[in-house]
Motif scaffolding. Structure first.
Motif, PDB file in Angstrom:
ATOM      1  N   CYS A 219       0.837  -1.195   0.000  1.00 53.77           N
ATOM      2  CA  CYS A 219       0.000   0.000   0.000  1.00 53.77           C
ATOM      3  C   CYS A 219       0.875   1.248   0.000  1.00 53.77           C
ATOM      4  O   CYS A 219       0.645   2.190  -0.787  1.00 53.77           O
ATOM      5  N   LEU A 220       1.877   1.276   0.859  1.00 59.87           N
ATOM      6  CA  LEU A 220       2.754   2.440   0.938  1.00 59.87           C
ATOM      7  C   LEU A 220       3.631   2.575  -0.305  1.00 59.87           C
ATOM      8  O   LEU A 220       3.872   3.694  -0.788  1.00 59.87           O
ATOM      9  N   ILE A 221       4.113   1.457  -0.843  1.00 53.60           N
ATOM     10  CA  ILE A 221       4.921   1.521  -2.065  1.00 53.60           C
ATOM     11  C   ILE A 221       4.122   2.176  -3.195  1.00 53.60           C
ATOM     12  O   ILE A 221       4.589   3.104  -3.861  1.00 53.60           O
ATOM     13  N   GLY A 222       2.888   1.690  -3.406  1.00 54.34           N
ATOM     14  CA  GLY A 222       2.063   2.239  -4.470  1.00 54.34           C
ATOM     15  C   GLY A 222       1.628   3.667  -4.195  1.00 54.34           C
ATOM     16  O   GLY A 222       1.590   4.511  -5.102  1.00 54.34           O
ATOM     17  N   SER A 223       1.307   3.968  -2.939  1.00 44.72           N
ATOM     18  CA  SER A 223       0.803   5.300  -2.589  1.00 44.72           C
ATOM     19  C   SER A 223       1.888   6.363  -2.694  1.00 44.72           C
ATOM     20  O   SER A 223       1.644   7.471  -3.197  1.00 44.72           O
ATOM     21  N   ILE A 224       3.079   6.059  -2.206  1.00 39.98           N
ATOM     22  CA  ILE A 224       4.177   7.032  -2.290  1.00 39.98           C
ATOM     23  C   ILE A 224       4.571   7.244  -3.748  1.00 39.98           C
ATOM     24  O   ILE A 224       4.880   8.362  -4.172  1.00 39.98           O
ATOM     25  N   LEU A 385      10.899   3.716  -4.292  1.00 41.52           N
ATOM     26  CA  LEU A 385      11.915   2.717  -4.625  1.00 41.52           C
ATOM     27  C   LEU A 385      12.692   2.292  -3.387  1.00 41.52           C
ATOM     28  O   LEU A 385      12.968   1.096  -3.183  1.00 41.52           O
ATOM     29  N   MET A 386      13.049   3.245  -2.543  1.00 42.98           N
ATOM     30  CA  MET A 386      13.782   2.917  -1.325  1.00 42.98           C
ATOM     31  C   MET A 386      12.953   2.011  -0.418  1.00 42.98           C
ATOM     32  O   MET A 386      13.470   1.038   0.157  1.00 42.98           O
ATOM     33  N   LEU A 387      11.661   2.301  -0.301  1.00 44.90           N
ATOM     34  CA  LEU A 387      10.783   1.468   0.510  1.00 44.90           C
ATOM     35  C   LEU A 387      10.653   0.075  -0.088  1.00 44.90           C
ATOM     36  O   LEU A 387      10.642  -0.925   0.641  1.00 44.90           O
ATOM     37  N   HIS A 388      10.564   0.003  -1.412  1.00 45.69           N
ATOM     38  CA  HIS A 388      10.464  -1.299  -2.063  1.00 45.69           C
ATOM     39  C   HIS A 388      11.704  -2.144  -1.779  1.00 45.69           C
ATOM     40  O   HIS A 388      11.611  -3.348  -1.538  1.00 45.69           O
ATOM     41  N   GLY A 389      12.866  -1.506  -1.800  1.00 51.29           N
ATOM     42  CA  GLY A 389      14.097  -2.223  -1.494  1.00 51.29           C
ATOM     43  C   GLY A 389      14.114  -2.721  -0.057  1.00 51.29           C
ATOM     44  O   GLY A 389      14.555  -3.851   0.213  1.00 51.29           O
TER      45      GLY A 389
END
Length: 401
Positions: A219-224, A385-389
Motif C-alpha cells: 500500500c505504501l509503495i504504491g501510494s508514495i 523505490l527505497m521502501l520497495h528495497g
C-alpha cells in the motif's frame, strides 16, 4: 449475483466508470484553472486548493465507505455516494465564490470515492489475487482514458461554453453511472449484517488490515509512488499554459498524450503477468520511475527543460506508474475477503492522503517555475523505490503472484 460470461463486459465497464468518476472529476476542470481564478478574482494557487480539497475528501470519505461496504454489501453505499456526488456537482455549477467551490469539491469527492472503494472491493470479491492484477489493469484502461478525454472535453467546453457547464456535464455523467449501477451491476457481496459499526469495532477491523505486512508494505509503495502523479495534476496546468504558453486546447492534447502512457503500461502489464509476478513487475517499474524522476531534476537544473523534453519525461514517468498501481494494489488487497471493503478504503485513503499532501506542497511552493512539481515527482518516486528495497530485503510478505 455473480459475474457470468454474458454480463462480464458490462460489469467491468461499470466498475471502470465507478473507478474513473473521481479521476475524471479531477482532470475535466484542469484547463479551467486560469478562467476560474479570473472569474472569482483570485489567484491560480487558490483554485489549486479546490483540487487539494478534492483529494482530502476522497481520502477521508473512503474511510467511511469501507465499513459500510462490508456491512451493507457493495451496491447500497455506492448508490448513496453517487447521489451525494450529483447534488454536489449541481451546487458546484452554480457557485460564485472560491471558498464555496473548495468546500463543494470536498463534498463532491465524498460522493465519488464510494465508487473507487466499491470497485476495488468488488474486484477482490470476483477474482483470485493473480487475476485481480489483470482486472485492475483493465480498469486502468478506463481510468486511463479519463485523463485523455477529460482535459480535451474541458477545453472544448471552455471555448464554447462557460466553465460552469463542466460541472453540469459531471452531474449528467454521474446520474448515468448511478442508473447503470442500480440496474446492471451484479451485487458481489451481500454484506455482514452482524458486523458492528461501533467505532471500537471499526478501528479493530482497520487495525487488522493495517497490521498485515503485505498490505501495509505494498500500500505504501504504491501510494508514495502515486505522489508524483498528483503533483503533476496540481502543477501541469500552470507550467504548460503559463510557462510554456500552451492554449487550453493544446494543453488538453498534451495531457492526453502523457496520459496514454498509463494506458499502454497497464495493458502491457496484463501480458507481463503471464511471465512475471506482480512483485517483480512493480519493483522494475519503481526503478524506472525513480530514474526518470532524477532525469527531470537534472534537466531543470542544467537548464535543458524545453517543452518537448518535459513532455517526454512526464510520459516516461507515468509509464512506470502504470505498472506500479495495478500490481501493488492487487498484492495489498490479496489477504482480504470479508474485510475487502475496509482494506480497499484504507488503500485508497492512504493513497489520496499522500496525493493531497503532494498537491498541497506543489501549491504552497508555487514560485512560477517547474521546480515544485518536478521536485515532488522525483521525491515520491525515489522514496517509493527505497521502501520497495527495504520491503524486499527485510519484510516477509506473500508475493507469490
Amino acid at each position: 449475483m455473480s459475474i457470468t460470461k454474458s454480463n462480464t463486459k458490462l460489469t467491468l465497464l461499470i466498475l471502470g466508470l465507478l473507478s474513473a468518476i473521481g479521476p475524471f472529476s479531477i482532470d475535466l476542470y484542469l484547463p479551467a484553472f486560469d478562467t476560474i481564478a479570473h472569474d472569482f478574482n483570485t489567484q491560480v494557487e487558490n483554485v489549486q486548493l479546490s483540487l487539494t480539497s478534492f483529494f482530502v475528501g476522497i481520502a477521508f470519505g473512503q474511510i467511511i465507505y469501507g465499513p459500510l461496504l462490508d456491512k451493507y454489501g457493495r451496491k447500497k453505499p455506492l448508490l448513496v455516494g453517487l447521489a451525494i456526488y450529483v447534488v454536489a456537482s449541481i451546487l458546484c455549477a452554480f457557485t460564485r465564490d472560491i471558498n464555496h467551490l473548495i468546500l463543494l469539491r470536498f463534498l463532491q469527492a465524498l460522493g465519488s470515492c464510494g465508487g473507487m472503494v466499491g470497485a476495488r472491493a468488488m474486484v477482490t470479491d470476483y477474482y483470485s489475487s493473480r487475476e485481480a492484477a489483470r482486472v485492475f489493469s483493465l480498469l486502468m484502461l478506463v481510468i486511463g482514458v479519463s485523463p485523455i478525454l477529460a482535459p480535451s472535453i474541458g477545453a472544448f467546453m471552455l471555448q464554447h461554453l462557460d466553465w460552469h457547464f463542466i460541472f453540469i456535464f459531471l452531474t449528467i455523467l454521474a446520474a448515468l453511472i448511478l442508473v447503470g449501477t442500480k440496474f446492471f451491476l451484479p451485487e458481489s457481496y451481500a454484506g455482514n449484517k452482524d458486523l458492528s459499526l461501533a467505532p471500537s469495532s471499526i478501528l479493530k477491523n482497520f487495525w487488522e488490515v493495517l497490521s498485515n505486512r503485505t498490505f501495509i508494505s505494498y500500500c505504501l509503495i504504491g501510494s508514495i509512488s502515486s505522489a508524483g502523479t498528483y503533483a503533476y495534476l496540481a502543477g501541469s496546468s500552470y507550467i504548460m499554459q503559463s510557462i510554456f504558453g500552451l492554449s487550453k486546447s493544446e494543453y488538453g492534447l498534451a495531457f492526453a498524450f502523457v496520459a496514454s502512457a498509463m494506458i499502454i503500461a497497464t495493458q502491457l502489464n496484463r501480458w507481463f503477468l503471464k511471465r512475471w509476478s506482480s512483485a517483480q513487475i512493480s519493483r522494475i517499474a519503481n526503478i524506472w520511475q525513480a530514474a526518470v524522476g532524477i532525469l527531470m531534476i537534472l534537466a531543470i537544473a542544467l537548464d535543458m527543460l524545453s517543452f518537448p523534453v518535459l513532455l517526454i519525461l512526464i510520459f516516461m514517468f507515468l509509464f512506470g506508474y502504470g505498472f506500479i498501481f495495478p500490481n501493488t494494489s492487487a498484492i495489498a488487497l490479496s489477504p482480504f475477503k470479508a474485510l475487502a471493503g475496509s482494506a480497499s478504503a484504507l488503500l485508497g485513503c492512504i493513497q489520496m492522503a499522500i496525493g493531497a499532501l503532494a498537491s498541497a506542497v506543489v501549491s504552497l511552493l508555487h514560485n512560477e517555475t517547474a521546480w515544485p512539481m518536478l521536485s515532488v515527482m522525483c521525491a515520491g518516486a525515489v522514496a517509493s523505490l527505497m521502501l520497495h528495497g527495504f520491503v524486499r530485503r527485510y519484510v516477509k510478505t506473500n508475493t507469490d503472484f
